[in-house]
Design a protein around this motif. Sequence first.
Motif, PDB file in Angstrom:
ATOM      1  N   VAL A 191     -20.336 -12.955  14.381  1.00 56.70           N
ATOM      2  CA  VAL A 191     -21.118 -13.844  13.520  1.00 56.70           C
ATOM      3  C   VAL A 191     -21.088 -15.260  14.099  1.00 56.70           C
ATOM      4  O   VAL A 191     -20.016 -15.781  14.419  1.00 56.70           O
ATOM      5  CB  VAL A 191     -20.545 -13.862  12.083  1.00 56.70           C
ATOM      6  CG1 VAL A 191     -21.322 -14.827  11.201  1.00 56.70           C
ATOM      7  CG2 VAL A 191     -20.558 -12.452  11.488  1.00 56.70           C
ATOM      8  N   VAL A 192     -22.255 -15.848  14.222  1.00 57.81           N
ATOM      9  CA  VAL A 192     -22.356 -17.240  14.659  1.00 57.81           C
ATOM     10  C   VAL A 192     -22.855 -18.066  13.478  1.00 57.81           C
ATOM     11  O   VAL A 192     -23.858 -17.723  12.844  1.00 57.81           O
ATOM     12  CB  VAL A 192     -23.356 -17.391  15.829  1.00 57.81           C
ATOM     13  CG1 VAL A 192     -23.529 -18.856  16.212  1.00 57.81           C
ATOM     14  CG2 VAL A 192     -22.891 -16.578  17.031  1.00 57.81           C
ATOM     15  N   VAL A 193     -22.122 -19.119  13.165  1.00 63.73           N
ATOM     16  CA  VAL A 193     -22.540 -20.023  12.095  1.00 63.73           C
ATOM     17  C   VAL A 193     -22.641 -21.428  12.675  1.00 63.73           C
ATOM     18  O   VAL A 193     -21.706 -21.887  13.343  1.00 63.73           O
ATOM     19  CB  VAL A 193     -21.529 -20.039  10.930  1.00 63.73           C
ATOM     20  CG1 VAL A 193     -22.002 -20.982   9.816  1.00 63.73           C
ATOM     21  CG2 VAL A 193     -21.295 -18.639  10.366  1.00 63.73           C
ATOM     22  N   ARG A 229     -20.016 -28.206   4.424  1.00 60.34           N
ATOM     23  CA  ARG A 229     -19.226 -27.362   3.517  1.00 60.34           C
ATOM     24  C   ARG A 229     -19.778 -25.947   3.355  1.00 60.34           C
ATOM     25  O   ARG A 229     -19.013 -24.978   3.372  1.00 60.34           O
ATOM     26  CB  ARG A 229     -19.119 -28.017   2.135  1.00 60.34           C
ATOM     27  CG  ARG A 229     -18.063 -29.093   2.076  1.00 60.34           C
ATOM     28  CD  ARG A 229     -17.947 -29.657   0.658  1.00 60.34           C
ATOM     29  NE  ARG A 229     -16.821 -30.568   0.574  1.00 60.34           N
ATOM     30  CZ  ARG A 229     -16.845 -31.830   1.003  1.00 60.34           C
ATOM     31  NH1 ARG A 229     -17.944 -32.326   1.524  1.00 60.34           N
ATOM     32  NH2 ARG A 229     -15.777 -32.590   0.903  1.00 60.34           N
ATOM     33  N   GLN A 230     -21.092 -25.807   3.180  1.00 58.69           N
ATOM     34  CA  GLN A 230     -21.634 -24.455   2.975  1.00 58.69           C
ATOM     35  C   GLN A 230     -21.493 -23.614   4.247  1.00 58.69           C
ATOM     36  O   GLN A 230     -21.157 -22.433   4.179  1.00 58.69           O
ATOM     37  CB  GLN A 230     -23.094 -24.507   2.520  1.00 58.69           C
ATOM     38  CG  GLN A 230     -23.659 -23.139   2.135  1.00 58.69           C
ATOM     39  CD  GLN A 230     -22.925 -22.483   0.964  1.00 58.69           C
ATOM     40  OE1 GLN A 230     -23.022 -22.940  -0.172  1.00 58.69           O
ATOM     41  NE2 GLN A 230     -22.162 -21.427   1.233  1.00 58.69           N
ATOM     42  N   GLY A 231     -21.701 -24.233   5.399  1.00 59.37           N
ATOM     43  CA  GLY A 231     -21.545 -23.505   6.668  1.00 59.37           C
ATOM     44  C   GLY A 231     -20.103 -23.087   6.900  1.00 59.37           C
ATOM     45  O   GLY A 231     -19.832 -21.955   7.324  1.00 59.37           O
ATOM     46  N   ILE A 273     -26.343 -17.594  11.659  1.00 63.27           N
ATOM     47  CA  ILE A 273     -26.641 -18.360  10.441  1.00 63.27           C
ATOM     48  C   ILE A 273     -26.765 -19.837  10.791  1.00 63.27           C
ATOM     49  O   ILE A 273     -25.801 -20.476  11.195  1.00 63.27           O
ATOM     50  CB  ILE A 273     -25.537 -18.164   9.382  1.00 63.27           C
ATOM     51  CG1 ILE A 273     -25.334 -16.669   9.089  1.00 63.27           C
ATOM     52  CG2 ILE A 273     -25.894 -18.926   8.104  1.00 63.27           C
ATOM     53  CD1 ILE A 273     -24.159 -16.378   8.140  1.00 63.27           C
ATOM     54  N   MET A 274     -27.971 -20.372  10.627  1.00 62.54           N
ATOM     55  CA  MET A 274     -28.228 -21.775  10.972  1.00 62.54           C
ATOM     56  C   MET A 274     -28.089 -22.646   9.722  1.00 62.54           C
ATOM     57  O   MET A 274     -29.076 -23.022   9.101  1.00 62.54           O
ATOM     58  CB  MET A 274     -29.649 -21.922  11.533  1.00 62.54           C
ATOM     59  CG  MET A 274     -29.779 -21.554  12.996  1.00 62.54           C
ATOM     60  SD  MET A 274     -28.987 -22.730  14.134  1.00 62.54           S
ATOM     61  CE  MET A 274     -29.842 -24.235  13.715  1.00 62.54           C
ATOM     62  N   VAL A 283     -30.560 -16.020  10.090  1.00 66.36           N
ATOM     63  CA  VAL A 283     -30.665 -16.635   8.768  1.00 66.36           C
ATOM     64  C   VAL A 283     -30.838 -18.149   8.891  1.00 66.36           C
ATOM     65  O   VAL A 283     -30.075 -18.811   9.604  1.00 66.36           O
ATOM     66  CB  VAL A 283     -29.390 -16.348   7.944  1.00 66.36           C
ATOM     67  CG1 VAL A 283     -29.508 -16.908   6.528  1.00 66.36           C
ATOM     68  CG2 VAL A 283     -29.094 -14.849   7.917  1.00 66.36           C
ATOM     69  N   GLY A 284     -31.826 -18.692   8.189  1.00 67.00           N
ATOM     70  CA  GLY A 284     -32.027 -20.134   8.166  1.00 67.00           C
ATOM     71  C   GLY A 284     -31.673 -20.713   6.815  1.00 67.00           C
ATOM     72  O   GLY A 284     -31.503 -19.989   5.821  1.00 67.00           O
TER      73      GLY A 284
END
Length: 228
Positions: free
Chosen positions: A15-17, A39-41, A96-97, A148-149
Amino acid sequence: ESARPAQLDLAGRRVVVTAGGTREPLDPVRFLGNRSSGRQGVALAEAAAARGADVVLIAAHLEIAAPAGIELREVSTALQLQEAAALASADADIVIMAAAVADYRPVEVSEGKIKKDERGDSMTLELVRNPDILAGLAAAKKPGQVVVGFAAETEPDKAAQLELGRRKIARKGADLLVLNRVGWTEGFATERNEITVLDHAADIVLEAAGSKLSVAHRILDVIAERLS
Ligand code: CTP
Ligand code: CA
């Protein structure tokens, strides 16, 4: 949060965030930035790691500490984030961007500190558009990868916000788009979040509110369903 049962549904998944806000330098001491706290990332990275994933967190100026047990790659500008994200995404199952990427950067970066005496009573900055990293990652998507954006909108009207989201996901080509409202006080430095997730057909697949960590788990539930 301990409310969630231990489950390792992302074991073995990469997973890449991306998280935080990029900064675009003007000179050695100044930059154009934004108010994303990361914070959300960070919550998404933490939640994914707790579910067994191998997580790479590409971090641009986080206001909070990165969670333990994840691989941290620190970047500053949009172009650096683009490079790091492209590299890390090559073998990722989920991208996830969540980062707030500067839409523009100064055309010129001054070698030395910009001096008032040389500029006078007003000055104009010329900016050039940054590449759309999410659109690039979505276009380069490998089979089975979920991209995911995020979209932070200041639009107060829910229907109008959804419409912006629908247009945005169509434009980006992402599999999912997480929408949230931001304003002068909402969204950024808070512990809570309220989100709507759209799929590629622009249908609402999730509405969730709560701590950023609980919201992160709900988002990962939706993503996990889409993994092959
Ligand atoms: N994003 C990106 N590269 C950019 C700008 C944004 O990858 N140069 C990503 C963000 O990380 C986010 C998504 O695109 O996941 C939506 O960002 P947002 O700023 O809401 O959309 P924009 O396309 O930049 O449109 P605008 O800011 O004009 O609403
Ligand atoms: Ca933008």
